[in-house]
Design a protein around this motif. Structure first.
Motif, PDB file in Angstrom:
ATOM      1  N   PRO A 183       0.802  -1.226   0.000  1.00  0.00           N
ATOM      2  CA  PRO A 183       0.000   0.000   0.000  1.00  0.00           C
ATOM      3  C   PRO A 183       0.836   1.278   0.000  1.00  0.00           C
ATOM      4  CG  PRO A 183       0.115  -0.900   2.211  1.00  0.00           C
ATOM      5  CD  PRO A 183       0.805  -1.891   1.316  1.00  0.00           C
ATOM      6  N   GLY A 184       0.201   2.347  -0.481  1.00  0.00           N
ATOM      7  CA  GLY A 184       0.821   3.667  -0.470  1.00  0.00           C
ATOM      8  C   GLY A 184      -0.148   4.710   0.053  1.00  0.00           C
ATOM      9  N   PHE A 206      -5.027   4.273   8.524  1.00  0.00           N
ATOM     10  CA  PHE A 206      -4.596   3.473   7.378  1.00  0.00           C
ATOM     11  C   PHE A 206      -3.401   2.599   7.748  1.00  0.00           C
ATOM     12  CE2 PHE A 206      -2.408   3.115   3.184  1.00  0.00           C
ATOM     13  CZ  PHE A 206      -3.452   2.594   2.432  1.00  0.00           C
ATOM     14  N   GLN A 207      -2.416   3.219   8.370  1.00  0.00           N
ATOM     15  CA  GLN A 207      -1.192   2.533   8.781  1.00  0.00           C
ATOM     16  C   GLN A 207      -1.494   1.450   9.820  1.00  0.00           C
ATOM     17  OE1 GLN A 207       1.595   5.059  10.942  1.00  0.00           O
ATOM     18  NE2 GLN A 207       3.271   4.286   9.695  1.00  0.00           N
ATOM     19  N   PHE A 208      -2.377   1.773  10.765  1.00  0.00           N
ATOM     20  CA  PHE A 208      -2.727   0.854  11.857  1.00  0.00           C
ATOM     21  C   PHE A 208      -3.371  -0.426  11.321  1.00  0.00           C
ATOM     22  CE2 PHE A 208      -5.812  -0.631  15.084  1.00  0.00           C
ATOM     23  CZ  PHE A 208      -4.949  -0.858  16.141  1.00  0.00           C
ATOM     24  N   TYR A 209      -4.301  -0.259  10.368  1.00  0.00           N
ATOM     25  CA  TYR A 209      -4.972  -1.455   9.840  1.00  0.00           C
ATOM     26  C   TYR A 209      -3.968  -2.389   9.171  1.00  0.00           C
ATOM     27  CZ  TYR A 209      -8.026  -4.589   7.333  1.00  0.00           C
ATOM     28  OH  TYR A 209      -8.625  -5.734   6.861  1.00  0.00           O
ATOM     29  N   PHE A 210      -3.103  -1.847   8.316  1.00  0.00           N
ATOM     30  CA  PHE A 210      -2.145  -2.703   7.622  1.00  0.00           C
ATOM     31  C   PHE A 210      -1.138  -3.320   8.589  1.00  0.00           C
ATOM     32  CE2 PHE A 210      -3.522  -0.747   3.574  1.00  0.00           C
ATOM     33  CZ  PHE A 210      -3.636  -1.909   2.816  1.00  0.00           C
ATOM     34  N   ALA A 218       6.073   0.996   3.501  1.00  0.00           N
ATOM     35  CA  ALA A 218       7.452   1.382   3.201  1.00  0.00           C
ATOM     36  C   ALA A 218       7.559   2.901   3.140  1.00  0.00           C
ATOM     37  CB  ALA A 218       7.881   0.767   1.870  1.00  0.00           C
ATOM     38  N   GLU A 219       8.722   3.408   3.547  1.00  0.00           N
ATOM     39  CA  GLU A 219       8.923   4.852   3.622  1.00  0.00           C
ATOM     40  C   GLU A 219       8.711   5.536   2.278  1.00  0.00           C
ATOM     41  OE1 GLU A 219      12.607   7.631   4.932  1.00  0.00           O
ATOM     42  OE2 GLU A 219      12.190   5.946   6.271  1.00  0.00           O
ATOM     43  N   ASP A 220       9.153   4.885   1.191  1.00  0.00           N
ATOM     44  CA  ASP A 220       9.022   5.515  -0.127  1.00  0.00           C
ATOM     45  C   ASP A 220       7.605   5.402  -0.687  1.00  0.00           C
ATOM     46  OD1 ASP A 220       9.096   2.801  -0.525  1.00  0.00           O
ATOM     47  OD2 ASP A 220      10.424   2.879  -2.270  1.00  0.00           O
ATOM     48  N   LYS A 221       6.725   4.707   0.037  1.00  0.00           N
ATOM     49  CA  LYS A 221       5.329   4.580  -0.401  1.00  0.00           C
ATOM     50  C   LYS A 221       4.420   5.585   0.312  1.00  0.00           C
ATOM     51  CE  LYS A 221       6.296   0.942  -2.897  1.00  0.00           C
ATOM     52  NZ  LYS A 221       7.737   0.899  -2.604  1.00  0.00           N
ATOM     53  N   VAL A 222       5.038   6.465   1.122  1.00  0.00           N
ATOM     54  CA  VAL A 222       4.263   7.451   1.880  1.00  0.00           C
ATOM     55  C   VAL A 222       4.754   8.853   1.542  1.00  0.00           C
ATOM     56  CG1 VAL A 222       3.655   8.302   4.172  1.00  0.00           C
ATOM     57  CG2 VAL A 222       3.849   5.838   3.774  1.00  0.00           C
ATOM     58  N   TRP A 223       3.823   9.743   1.180  1.00  0.00           N
ATOM     59  CA  TRP A 223       4.171  11.148   0.989  1.00  0.00           C
ATOM     60  C   TRP A 223       3.235  11.987   1.832  1.00  0.00           C
ATOM     61  CZ3 TRP A 223       3.190  16.120   0.128  1.00  0.00           C
ATOM     62  CH2 TRP A 223       4.268  16.933  -0.249  1.00  0.00           C
ATOM     63  N   LEU A 224       3.796  12.624   2.845  1.00  0.00           N
ATOM     64  CA  LEU A 224       3.049  13.525   3.717  1.00  0.00           C
ATOM     65  C   LEU A 224       3.728  14.883   3.669  1.00  0.00           C
ATOM     66  CD1 LEU A 224       2.331  11.366   6.896  1.00  0.00           C
ATOM     67  CD2 LEU A 224       0.616  12.649   5.639  1.00  0.00           C
ATOM     68  N   GLY A 225       3.022  15.884   3.210  1.00  0.00           N
ATOM     69  CA  GLY A 225       3.641  17.204   3.120  1.00  0.00           C
ATOM     70  C   GLY A 225       2.628  18.263   2.764  1.00  0.00           C
ATOM     71  N   THR A 226       3.119  19.405   2.330  1.00  0.00           N
ATOM     72  CA  THR A 226       2.244  20.513   1.949  1.00  0.00           C
ATOM     73  C   THR A 226       2.302  20.683   0.439  1.00  0.00           C
ATOM     74  OG1 THR A 226       4.041  22.086   2.316  1.00  0.00           O
ATOM     75  CG2 THR A 226       2.507  21.720   4.134  1.00  0.00           C
ATOM     76  N   PRO A 246       3.415   1.145  -5.496  1.00  0.00           N
ATOM     77  CA  PRO A 246       2.383   0.550  -4.639  1.00  0.00           C
ATOM     78  C   PRO A 246       1.241   0.015  -5.499  1.00  0.00           C
ATOM     79  CG  PRO A 246       2.307   2.941  -4.506  1.00  0.00           C
ATOM     80  CD  PRO A 246       3.518   2.600  -5.294  1.00  0.00           C
ATOM     81  N   ASP A 247       0.568  -1.028  -5.027  1.00  0.00           N
ATOM     82  CA  ASP A 247      -0.551  -1.578  -5.799  1.00  0.00           C
ATOM     83  C   ASP A 247      -1.891  -0.937  -5.419  1.00  0.00           C
ATOM     84  OD1 ASP A 247      -0.753  -2.703  -3.296  1.00  0.00           O
ATOM     85  OD2 ASP A 247      -0.545  -4.780  -3.966  1.00  0.00           O
ATOM     86  N   GLY A 248      -1.884  -0.151  -4.344  1.00  0.00           N
ATOM     87  CA  GLY A 248      -3.085   0.572  -3.942  1.00  0.00           C
ATOM     88  C   GLY A 248      -2.682   1.822  -3.186  1.00  0.00           C
ATOM     89  N   VAL A 249      -3.257   2.982  -3.551  1.00  0.00           N
ATOM     90  CA  VAL A 249      -2.891   4.246  -2.905  1.00  0.00           C
ATOM     91  C   VAL A 249      -4.137   4.902  -2.323  1.00  0.00           C
ATOM     92  CG1 VAL A 249      -1.899   6.545  -3.206  1.00  0.00           C
ATOM     93  CG2 VAL A 249      -0.932   4.604  -4.460  1.00  0.00           C
ATOM     94  N   PHE A 250      -4.037   5.278  -1.057  1.00  0.00           N
ATOM     95  CA  PHE A 250      -5.088   6.043  -0.391  1.00  0.00           C
ATOM     96  C   PHE A 250      -4.638   7.493  -0.346  1.00  0.00           C
ATOM     97  CE2 PHE A 250      -6.915   7.200   4.027  1.00  0.00           C
ATOM     98  CZ  PHE A 250      -8.038   7.775   3.462  1.00  0.00           C
TER      99      PHE A 250
END
Length: 337
Positions: A183-184, A206-210, A218-226, A246-250
């Motif tokens: 996931p991403g 999202f993170q908790f469920y997985f 994975a770190e490169d599958k997450v983008w949190l910013g402005t 990632p095969d699925g992105v939220f």
């Protein structure tokens, strides 16, 4: 102890606070033009003298102004506009006027609250997606009109609560059941201290469920910013250029999900065959794009908030009410439906 008089005047307040009557008048109408130390002295004097400003006295003599104020940041975002549509739809039926107060800074937020309490220009206030400190909550607790919060939850106020953590869990569960094991997440965080941290809560869920399924994002599958209009495409493009997609992105909003879909198409990355995409909010554009989304019933939540305020105007003694917005997945083509 100074004697309390119901007939206290602006001059009494000025003498007790040690300021001029002009400064008191300025505090009542434009508190941001008064220095913080003088504001505090005047506020204390008003409370001690039980002072009623003339505008407030007029308001009490009238049945009501038939105005409800809405205080919020980010009025231009589609999710806010849809929620406002719900608020306005109910208020117009009840012949109330909707007044908008857009907030850019915490100081501006405090000044609006102080001014509205001083002048009673509205019959009720709705706060959208705002987190308030103890001082401002205490100020609102003594407000002479009803106050309702949307997305935030406070025990002394009517609230319409959006369960962002649960929303993230629902998105994760949906993608997991669709077979996603890599996931991403893409999310825009708030840079202000007074806004609800909705994106962060959605990501946590999202993170908790997985994690409970034994899958770490994975770190490169997450983008949190402005994001801004200028850098959104660049950042999402970079996200899609990684080797192991990632095969699925939220996405934390449907707007970000729409950008992801458009950029993926440019890069010939097929949705949903290569990447499944799910957004949040279920705004009008989601249906047009065939975007799967977590619906938080934006328009309905606005109607809920307006109803709570109007009900409290009609019955000031009723108990505090907290309403939770039901969340559900709206399945569309971006996840293979």
């Amino acid at each position: 102890m100074k004697a309390v008089s119901k007939q206290s005047t602006i001059y009494d307040v000025a003498r007790l606070a040690g300021v001029s009557s002009a400064t008191v008048s300025r505090f009542l109408n434009e508190p941001d033009r008064v220095t913080p130390d003088k504001r505090e002295r005047i506020r204390s004097a008003v409370k001690e003298l039980n002072f009623v400003p003339k505008a407030e006295a007029v308001a009490k003599a009238r049945r009501s102004y038939k105005r409800i104020g809405v205080v919020a940041p980010f009025f231009t975002q589609p999710s806010f506009m849809e929620r406002l549509r719900g608020i306005e739809s109910l208020l117009s039926r009840e012949h109330y006027e909707l007044i908008l107060y857009a907030i850019d800074t915490e100081e501006e937020l405090e000044n609006y609250i102080q001014m509205l309490i001083n002048t009673q220009r509205v019959d009720g206030l709705i706060f959208l997606c705002l987190c308030l400190g103890e001082e401002m909550l205490s100020l609102l607790d003594s407000a002479p009109f009803p106050v309702c919060f949307v997305e935030s939850e406070y025990e002394n106020f009517d609230c319409v609560v959006v369960q962002n953590l649960q929303g993230g869990q629902k998105a994760a569960e949906y993608l997991y059941k669709k077979g996603c094991r890599n996931p991403g997440f893409i999310g825009e965080v708030s840079t202000s201290t007074f806004s609800v941290a909705a994106t962060e809560e959605r990501f946590r869920g999202f993170q908790f469920y997985f994690a409970n399924q034994g899958i770490t994002l994975a770190e490169d599958k997450v983008w949190l910013g402005t994001f801004s209009e200028s850098n959104r495409e660049k950042e999402i493009s970079r996200f899609l250029e990684q080797g192991n997609l990632p095969d699925g992105v939220f996405c934390s909003s449907d707007v970000l999900a729409a950008s992801l879909i458009r950029i993926a198409e440019k890069k010939r990355i097929s949705v949903p065959e290569k990447i499944k995409v799910i957004g949040f909010d279920n705004i009008d554009i989601a249906d047009y794009l065939g975007l799967t989304s977590v619906s938080q019933n934006l328009e309905e939540s606005g109607i809920m908030a307006a109803r709570l305020v109007l009900d409290r105007i009609a019955d000031k003694e009723r108990g505090i009410t907290t309403m939770k917005v039901p969340l559900r997945i709206i399945e569309r083509e971006t996840c293979g439906e």
